[in-house]
Design a protein around this motif. Structure first.
Motif, PDB file in Angstrom:
ATOM      1  N   GLY A   1       0.836  -1.182   0.000  1.00  0.00           N
ATOM      2  CA  GLY A   1       0.000   0.000   0.000  1.00  0.00           C
ATOM      3  C   GLY A   1       0.874   1.236   0.000  1.00  0.00           C
ATOM      4  O   GLY A   1       1.953   1.250   0.603  1.00  0.00           O
ATOM      5  N   LEU A   2       0.427   2.286  -0.663  1.00  0.00           N
ATOM      6  CA  LEU A   2       1.191   3.532  -0.793  1.00  0.00           C
ATOM      7  C   LEU A   2       0.313   4.705  -0.389  1.00  0.00           C
ATOM      8  O   LEU A   2      -0.815   4.836  -0.869  1.00  0.00           O
ATOM      9  CB  LEU A   2       1.670   3.702  -2.241  1.00  0.00           C
ATOM     10  N   ASN A   3       0.841   5.553   0.478  1.00  0.00           N
ATOM     11  CA  ASN A   3       0.116   6.736   0.920  1.00  0.00           C
ATOM     12  C   ASN A   3       0.185   7.846  -0.128  1.00  0.00           C
ATOM     13  O   ASN A   3       1.233   8.070  -0.737  1.00  0.00           O
ATOM     14  CB  ASN A   3       0.711   7.255   2.225  1.00  0.00           C
ATOM     15  N   GLY A   4      -0.936   8.535  -0.335  1.00  0.00           N
ATOM     16  CA  GLY A   4      -0.949   9.677  -1.249  1.00  0.00           C
ATOM     17  C   GLY A   4      -2.049  10.659  -0.881  1.00  0.00           C
ATOM     18  O   GLY A   4      -3.142  10.242  -0.476  1.00  0.00           O
ATOM     19  N   PHE A   5      -1.759  11.936  -0.998  1.00  0.00           N
ATOM     20  CA  PHE A   5      -2.766  12.972  -0.779  1.00  0.00           C
ATOM     21  C   PHE A   5      -3.271  13.406  -2.147  1.00  0.00           C
ATOM     22  O   PHE A   5      -2.496  13.843  -2.995  1.00  0.00           O
ATOM     23  CB  PHE A   5      -2.164  14.165  -0.034  1.00  0.00           C
ATOM     24  N   MET A   6      -4.572  13.242  -2.381  1.00  0.00           N
ATOM     25  CA  MET A   6      -5.122  13.479  -3.713  1.00  0.00           C
ATOM     26  C   MET A   6      -5.766  14.863  -3.818  1.00  0.00           C
ATOM     27  O   MET A   6      -6.575  15.249  -2.972  1.00  0.00           O
ATOM     28  CB  MET A   6      -6.156  12.406  -4.058  1.00  0.00           C
ATOM     29  N   ILE A   7      -5.370  15.588  -4.858  1.00  0.00           N
ATOM     30  CA  ILE A   7      -6.010  16.854  -5.196  1.00  0.00           C
ATOM     31  C   ILE A   7      -6.428  16.743  -6.659  1.00  0.00           C
ATOM     32  O   ILE A   7      -5.622  16.953  -7.565  1.00  0.00           O
ATOM     33  CB  ILE A   7      -5.075  18.056  -5.000  1.00  0.00           C
ATOM     34  N   ALA A   8      -7.669  16.341  -6.883  1.00  0.00           N
ATOM     35  CA  ALA A   8      -8.208  16.173  -8.240  1.00  0.00           C
ATOM     36  C   ALA A   8      -9.071  17.388  -8.574  1.00  0.00           C
ATOM     37  O   ALA A   8     -10.041  17.668  -7.877  1.00  0.00           O
ATOM     38  CB  ALA A   8      -9.034  14.900  -8.333  1.00  0.00           C
ATOM     39  N   ARG A   9      -8.689  18.112  -9.639  1.00  0.00           N
ATOM     40  CA  ARG A   9      -9.416  19.304 -10.046  1.00  0.00           C
ATOM     41  C   ARG A   9      -9.623  19.261 -11.563  1.00  0.00           C
ATOM     42  O   ARG A   9      -9.040  18.433 -12.269  1.00  0.00           O
ATOM     43  CB  ARG A   9      -8.661  20.566  -9.634  1.00  0.00           C
TER      44      ARG A   9
ATOM     45  N   ASN B   1       2.200  12.252   6.380  1.00  0.00           N
ATOM     46  CA  ASN B   1       2.747  10.980   5.908  1.00  0.00           C
ATOM     47  C   ASN B   1       3.328  11.117   4.501  1.00  0.00           C
ATOM     48  O   ASN B   1       3.264  10.197   3.685  1.00  0.00           O
ATOM     49  CB  ASN B   1       1.703   9.863   5.961  1.00  0.00           C
ATOM     50  N   ASP B   2       3.894  12.301   4.221  1.00  0.00           N
ATOM     51  CA  ASP B   2       4.581  12.557   2.948  1.00  0.00           C
ATOM     52  C   ASP B   2       3.677  12.343   1.736  1.00  0.00           C
ATOM     53  O   ASP B   2       4.140  11.974   0.653  1.00  0.00           O
ATOM     54  CB  ASP B   2       5.819  11.652   2.809  1.00  0.00           C
ATOM     55  N   GLY B   3       2.386  12.586   1.905  1.00  0.00           N
ATOM     56  CA  GLY B   3       1.437  12.282   0.835  1.00  0.00           C
ATOM     57  C   GLY B   3       1.614  13.091  -0.428  1.00  0.00           C
ATOM     58  O   GLY B   3       1.253  12.636  -1.519  1.00  0.00           O
ATOM     59  N   PHE B   4       2.177  14.310  -0.321  1.00  0.00           N
ATOM     60  CA  PHE B   4       2.389  15.117  -1.523  1.00  0.00           C
ATOM     61  C   PHE B   4       3.409  14.469  -2.456  1.00  0.00           C
ATOM     62  O   PHE B   4       3.384  14.679  -3.667  1.00  0.00           O
ATOM     63  CB  PHE B   4       2.877  16.524  -1.162  1.00  0.00           C
TER      64      PHE B   4
END
Length: 376
Positions: A245-253, A308-311
């Protein structure tokens, strides 16, 4: 990079906002709430938007902008009982939990939820949480040795009629858990997740965990972890290697420009004292490992605004751009993406409507031209 990609569809999890302050340490507006009513509705939205898992965070006291927090296991059970299909992963700390007691809690939660509970075994980085409760604070690699024993004890109790274990941290003798967790097709017992970044974490992931969680990483950083963890699994003689599993911060525009402007605003409005306090705490933890590979050891101030370094995973842009990155991470061995958002309710729903369909289309194209990873 793995020579083949996972055969199963990419799975998705979201961070349960059971801790105040949102998923970024910033004064930017975050239309989210740490309370139960909000989270119950969010869990129901998530399972209807393509999410298979949710991860409840564990915090025991205020730290770095997270002033209030709901306990992870009880909150996880509440979300399980409010949903029908969603699997909920409760984060737990060895040293604050005894594995035999946790094994009993999980078995009960498994029956109540019809087989949907999992645990994320967290070795711990916040020293104050242990010392404030009068518990010893072990040095880094010792915490991971304890975690390995903790996981082995859980598995032994769940799968043996008369559990036995003698280790340096835990000893179990003739312990028979009844009822056992449910017999669910495709799993030997409730799933065990474990994360980290250090050499010790990677060894544990390869040797004993069902899933290895990575902090946010670029392509090469993720591939390097997958390769090392799979190497440890092979050395341990595992016939079924861990999933990733991989952490990610999502910004969908609608446009990449809009998504990037949102990211810039998040960082510009960072709560600097909280981020710097968090950085001091976690980078000391990361640097405490022998090879300086611990979690957050090389994270910048901007990285740590999302804790969690999601960017770093760069799930930022249009739905098409995000889908392309998701597919590339799948090519590199990802089985699951663990996602955070600014505005959970709206953005989880947007993901299911606008992002996930593109990912599934691209997965089908990838499957037509790529061999499947055996055992995935």
């Amino acid at each position: 990079m793995p020579s083949a990609v996972p055969a199963e569809p990419l799975k998705f999890a979201y961070w349960v906002p059971n801790v105040s302050g949102g998923l970024v340490t910033s004064t930017i507006e975050q239309r989210t709430d740490w309370g139960y009513d909000y989270n119950r509705k969010l869990a129901q939205t998530a399972e209807n938007s393509g999410f298979e898992y949710a991860l409840s965070q564990v915090r025991y006291m205020a730290s770095y902008g997270a002033d209030h927090q709901h306990e992870s296991t009880s909150f996880s059970l509440a979300l399980l009982l409010a949903t029908e299909r969603l699997k909920v992963i409760a984060a737990v700390h060895p040293g604050l939990w005894q594995p035999g007691v946790l094994s009993k809690w999980v078995a009960t939660a498994d029956h109540l939820s019809k087989g949907r509970i999992a645990v994320n075994v967290v070795s711990g980085w916040l020293k104050a949480e242990f010392t404030a409760l009068g518990e010893p604070w072990l040095e880094h690699d010792e915490r991971y040795r304890r975690t390995e024993e903790f996981i082995r004890v859980l598995r032994e109790i769940w799968t043996s009629d008369s559990a036995e274990f003698r280790g340096d941290f835990y000893r179990i003798h003739d312990f028979d858990l009844k009822p056992k967790p449910l017999d669910v097709p495709g799993r030997a017992h409730p799933e065990i997740f474990q994360g980290g970044n250090s050499s010790a974490a990677r060894r544990n992931g390869g040797r004993v965990s069902d899933w290895y969680f990575s902090n946010g990483k670029d392509y090469e950083g993720f591939s390097e972890q997958v390769t090392e963890v799979l190497g440890h699994a092979a050395d341990a003689g595992r016939t079924t290697p861990p999933k990733f599993g991989l952490n990610g911060f999502m910004i969908a525009r609608d446009t990449e420009k809009e998504a990037r402007e949102t990211l810039r605003e998040i960082i510009a409005k960072a709560n600097k004292p909280a981020v710097e306090g968090f950085r001091d705490a976690v980078q000391q933890a990361g640097a405490s490992t022998g090879n300086k590979q611990g979690m957050w050891a090389d994270s910048s101030f901007e990285d740590l605004v999302q804790y969690n370094d999601g960017f770093r995973t760069q799930l930022i842009g249009t739905p098409e751009q995000i889908a392309d990155r998701a597919i590339e991470y799948k090519r590199r061995g990802a089985n699951l993406l663990l996602l955070g958002y600014l505005h959970f309710q709206e953005e989880v729903e947007h993901f299911g409507t606008h992002v996930l369909p593109i990912i599934r289309e691209k997965e089908a194209e990838l499957a037509d031209r790529t061999p499947a990873l055996v055992g995935s």
